[in-house]
Design an enzyme around this catalytic site. Sequence first.
Site, PDB file in Angstrom:
ATOM      1  N   HIS A 120       0.809  -1.215   0.000  1.00 24.92           N
ATOM      2  CA  HIS A 120       0.000   0.000   0.000  1.00 24.92           C
ATOM      3  C   HIS A 120       0.844   1.267   0.000  1.00 24.92           C
ATOM      4  CE1 HIS A 120      -3.200  -2.748   1.958  1.00 24.92           C
ATOM      5  NE2 HIS A 120      -3.358  -2.718   0.654  1.00 24.92           N
ATOM      6  N   CYS A 149       4.146  22.036  -1.625  1.00 23.88           N
ATOM      7  CA  CYS A 149       5.500  21.969  -2.155  1.00 23.88           C
ATOM      8  C   CYS A 149       6.008  23.396  -2.373  1.00 23.88           C
ATOM      9  CB  CYS A 149       5.470  21.190  -3.468  1.00 23.88           C
ATOM     10  SG  CYS A 149       7.007  21.157  -4.397  1.00 23.88           S
ATOM     11  N   GLY A 188      -0.081 -10.559  12.170  1.00 28.89           N
ATOM     12  CA  GLY A 188      -0.816  -9.335  12.466  1.00 28.89           C
ATOM     13  C   GLY A 188      -1.820  -8.936  11.411  1.00 28.89           C
TER      14      GLY A 188
END
Length: 251
Positions: A120, A149, A188
Site C-alpha cells: 500500500h 511543495c 498481524g
Amino acid sequence: MIQPIEHAADILSSASRAVALTGAGISVESGIPPFRGKGGLWEKIDPMKVAHIDAFLKDPETVWNLLIKDMKILLDTARPNPGHSGLVDLERLGILKTVITQNVDGLHQMAGNSDVIEFHGNFAWQSCLDCNRSIETSQVDLTHMPPRCSCGGILRPDCIFFGELIPHEALIRSQQVSAACDVMLVIGTSAMVQPAATMPFIAKDNGAVIIEINPEPTPLTSRISSLPLLGGAGSIIPCLLKAIRRRLATP
C-alpha cells in the site's frame, strides 16, 4: 503454547525461502492503532469520506486535517518493536527472504529488513500533485493546511488511497515470492483485504507451510493455516527465535 512454538521452530529452522506477510497487528505494539477491527480508525471516521482518492482531490485540506496530519504526528515518533526486529533476525539467519507488508509505516525498513514489498505504499514520503517532487514526510510543515511543495502544489502521501490501484510491481513480486516460498509467516493480519489476501493461498497451493501469528483466530486459521500461534508478534516472535537458535546451534 510451548509445543506449537517448538513445532514452528522445527519448520523454520530448516526453511530457506520464508516470506512474511504482515498487517497492522505487528505495528500495534509500536503504538500505531489499526485501521480495521475493534478500536480501529475506521470505527471513528468513514474511510470513504477521508481516505478515498476522490475525497482527497475534492477537499485535500479536510483529509489532511482529519487523517493525514495525525498519521504524520504518530509515525514521526513510532519505532520498531520486537516483532519487527525478530523478522530482521530471521533474515540474518538466512531463513526469511522477503517481507510483504500491508503497512505504510516503514518500520520494517527502519528495523533493518532488506527486501520489503510495500503493498500500500509508504507514508515516509510525500509527492507534489503538480511537479511530482518527493519530500520526506518528517520534513513537512503542518503550519498551513494542506501542506504545499515549494512550487505551490499540494502534497499527498505516497501511500494508496481507497480507489487507487495497488502498484503493479508490488503485486507481481508478491505473487512471485509467495509462489516460491517454503514457509509463509502471516503476522498481524486477518488477510481479508484483496489482493493481499490471496498471497497465503498462492503460497499454500505451491506447497508452503503457513504459520499464522495473530492475537486471536482469523478466517485463515481454520482454512489454510498449518500452524496458528495465538498471541502478539512482539512476544511470539522472540520466543520463536530463541527456539530456532537452539536448533541451529545443534550439530
